[in-house]
Design an enzyme around this catalytic site. Structure first.
Site, short mmCIF file in Angstrom:
data_model
loop_
_atom_site.label_atom_id
_atom_site.label_comp_id
_atom_site.label_asym_id
_atom_site.label_seq_id
_atom_site.Cartn_x
_atom_site.Cartn_y
_atom_site.Cartn_z
N LYS A 86 5.40 -1.98 5.87
CA LYS A 86 4.02 -1.50 5.81
C LYS A 86 3.20 -2.22 4.74
O LYS A 86 1.97 -2.18 4.78
CB LYS A 86 3.99 0.00 5.56
CG LYS A 86 4.34 0.45 4.16
CD LYS A 86 4.20 1.95 4.01
CE LYS A 86 4.53 2.42 2.60
NZ LYS A 86 3.60 1.88 1.59
N ASP A 87 3.88 -2.88 3.81
CA ASP A 87 3.17 -3.58 2.73
C ASP A 87 2.94 -5.06 3.04
O ASP A 87 2.37 -5.78 2.21
CB ASP A 87 3.95 -3.44 1.43
CG ASP A 87 3.99 -2.01 0.92
OD1 ASP A 87 3.05 -1.26 1.22
OD2 ASP A 87 4.97 -1.65 0.25
N ARG A 139 -6.19 3.08 4.76
CA ARG A 139 -5.87 4.06 5.82
C ARG A 139 -5.90 5.48 5.25
O ARG A 139 -6.51 6.39 5.84
CB ARG A 139 -4.48 3.76 6.39
CG ARG A 139 -3.92 4.84 7.31
CD ARG A 139 -2.48 4.52 7.72
NE ARG A 139 -1.62 4.42 6.55
CZ ARG A 139 -0.95 5.43 5.99
NH1 ARG A 139 -1.06 6.65 6.50
NH2 ARG A 139 -0.19 5.24 4.93
N ARG A 140 -5.26 5.68 4.12
CA ARG A 140 -5.22 7.00 3.52
C ARG A 140 -6.60 7.45 3.06
O ARG A 140 -6.98 8.62 3.20
CB ARG A 140 -4.24 7.03 2.35
CG ARG A 140 -2.78 6.89 2.76
CD ARG A 140 -1.89 6.64 1.56
NE ARG A 140 -0.46 6.61 1.90
CZ ARG A 140 0.47 6.09 1.13
NH1 ARG A 140 0.12 5.53 -0.03
NH2 ARG A 140 1.73 6.10 1.50
N ARG A 157 -3.30 2.00 -8.98
CA ARG A 157 -2.41 0.84 -8.99
C ARG A 157 -1.06 1.21 -9.56
O ARG A 157 -0.88 2.26 -10.13
CB ARG A 157 -3.02 -0.27 -9.87
CG ARG A 157 -4.17 -1.04 -9.23
CD ARG A 157 -3.73 -1.87 -8.04
NE ARG A 157 -2.43 -2.50 -8.26
CZ ARG A 157 -2.22 -3.58 -8.99
NH1 ARG A 157 -3.24 -4.17 -9.59
NH2 ARG A 157 -1.01 -4.09 -9.12
N ARG A 163 3.06 5.29 -11.13
CA ARG A 163 1.98 6.16 -10.68
C ARG A 163 2.31 7.62 -10.98
O ARG A 163 1.46 8.39 -11.42
CB ARG A 163 1.73 5.98 -9.18
CG ARG A 163 1.14 4.65 -8.79
CD ARG A 163 0.94 4.59 -7.29
NE ARG A 163 0.43 3.29 -6.86
CZ ARG A 163 0.11 3.00 -5.60
NH1 ARG A 163 0.26 3.91 -4.65
NH2 ARG A 163 -0.36 1.81 -5.30
N CYS A 252 -2.06 -4.80 5.81
CA CYS A 252 -1.81 -3.64 4.96
C CYS A 252 -3.08 -3.12 4.30
O CYS A 252 -3.08 -2.03 3.74
CB CYS A 252 -0.76 -3.98 3.91
SG CYS A 252 -1.16 -5.43 2.91
#
Length: 319
Positions: A86-87, A139-140, A157, A163, A252
C-alpha cells in the site's frame, strides 16, 4: 546460481523501522527455513523520507521511501527489497527493471481509530466536533471529510511507533489518528485500536495488508529463490489492485481505494475500485470481474471505467 549451489548470501533491503523489521524478520524466517544452505543478509536502507521531518510533498511524496530502495536494488547493492504494497507508488511511477518476486499472505486490510493512551474507547462518530484526526493518507483524509465532516483531518509524519508516542505525549498535533490494524498487530499493539473501521464503509487502500518482496528483472537466481515463497492467491489480488491503480495513474498519494476478492473455485477475481473526492463529495465507483489467471485485466477495466465516469476530475493533481 541456484538454491543448492549458491554460496553468496542474498542481500535483502528494508527500512529500519520496527514495523518494517518485523515483516522483514518474518519473511527471513520463511526464507531460511526453505533454504538453510543459502545466506540471507538484512540491509537497512534509510531514505530521505525517513530523515525529512516536513511534509512529504516537499520532497516528492511517499515515493521517496521507494526511490532509495529501488536505487539500491538497481545498482546491485541489494538483491531484493521488502515493503508494504500500500505504500508503493503507482506502477507507472516505478523505475523500470523491478519485478515482484514474492508476495506474503494478505493480512487484515482494515484501518482503526487510535486515541491517546488511557483514553476511554470511543468511535469516530462519538468524537467531539473539531477533533483533529491525524493521517498521512489522502484516502483517509477524504473518507474523514465524507463520513465525518465534523472532524478535522491533519497531516502527520513518522513511523507508526513514533506517531503513537507523539500522540500519547501530545506532540502529534492531533487528538486521535487513523492507523492500519495489520501494522499495529506487527508491533504487538492491537489493543491500541479504539474502533476497527468497517471496510465496507471505510474503504481500504490498494495493497492493504500485503507485503511484497521485489528483485531486479533479469536476476533469475533471486527470482527463483523468491518464487516458491510467494502466496499465489494474494499475488492475484495484488496484481488486480495494482492494475487498477496503473489505469488511473494513481499511487499511495491518491485518494482512492481498490480492493480485490478471489473466488478460488470459479477462478474469478473481482475488483472494486473507488475514486474519492478530496473535498468530501460523492465518490465514483466501478466493479469488474475477470479470470484469475489474468487479474490485471479486471483491474484495468475497473480503472478505465472510473476514467470514463470522470475520475480524472477528482484525481486532479493527486495522481
Amino acid at each position: 546460481m541456484t538454491a543448492t549451489t549458491t554460496t553468496r548470501p542474498v542481500r535483502l533491503g528494508t527500512r529500519p523501522s520496527p514495523m518494517a523489521m518485523e515483516q522483514t524478520e518474518r519473511f527471513a524466517a520463511a526464507f531460511r527455513s526453505r533454504y538453510p544452505a543459502v545466506g540471507l543478509d538484512i540491509v537497512e536502507i534509510v531514505s530521505e523520507g525517513d530523515q525529512h521531518r516536513g511534509p512529504l510533498s516537499q520532497i516528492g511524496g511517499k515515493g521517496v521511501f521507494t526511490r532509495r530502495a529501488d536505487g539500491h536494488l538497481l545498482d546491485g547493492r541489494v538483491d531484493a527489497t521488502i515493503a508494504c504494497a500500500k505504500d508503493l507508488p503507482g506502477p507507472h511511477d516505478r523505475a523500470p527493471g523491478i519485478g515482484v518476486g514474492a508476495v506474503l499472505p494478505r493480512e487484515d486490510t482494515r484501518d482503526v481509530l487510535v486515541l491517546r493512551a488511557g483514553h476511554a474507547p470511543v468511535t469516530l462518530s462519538e468524537l467531539p466536533p473539531g477533533t483533529r484526526v491525524g493521517t498521512s493518507a489522502p484516502r483517509r483524509a477524504a473518507l474523514l471529510k465524507a463520513l465525518h465532516p465534523r472532524l478535522v483531518p491533519v497531516p502527520i509524519r513518522g513511523n507508526a511507533d513514533t506517531r503513537l508516542a507523539a500522540l500519547d505525549d501530545g506532540s502529534l498535533g492531533a487528538q486521535a489518528m487513523i492507523a492500519a490494524l495489520a501494522g499495529l498487530r506487527r508491533l504487538g499493539l492491537e489493543d491500541r485500536a479504539s474502533q476497527v473501521l468497517d471496510p465496507a464503509v471505510w474503504l481500504p487502500a490498494a495493497g492493504a495488508g500485503i507485503v511484497v518482496v521485489e528483485h531486479r528483472e533479469g536476476d533469475e537466481a533471486t527470482a527463483g529463490l523468491l518464487g516458491p515463497l510467494s502466496h499465489a492467491p494474494t499475488r492475484v489480488l495484488l496484481d488486480a489492485e495494482r492494475a487498477a491503480l496503473a489505469a488511473l495513474h494513481g499511487g499511495c498519494l491518491t485518494a482512492a481505494s481498490v480492493h480485490a476478492t478471489l473466488d478460488a473455485p470459479a477462478r474469478l477475481v473481482t475488483v472494486h475500485a473507488v475514486v474519492l473526492d478530496p473535498t468530501g463529495g460523492d465518490a465514483l465507483r466501478a466493479t469488474a470481474t475477470g479470470p484469475a489467471d489474468d487479474p490485471g485485466a479486471a483491474g484495468r477495466r475497473a480503472g478505465r471505467e472510473l476514467l470514463t465516469r470522470g475520475a480524472a476530475r477528482l484525481l486532479g493533481g493527486q495522481a
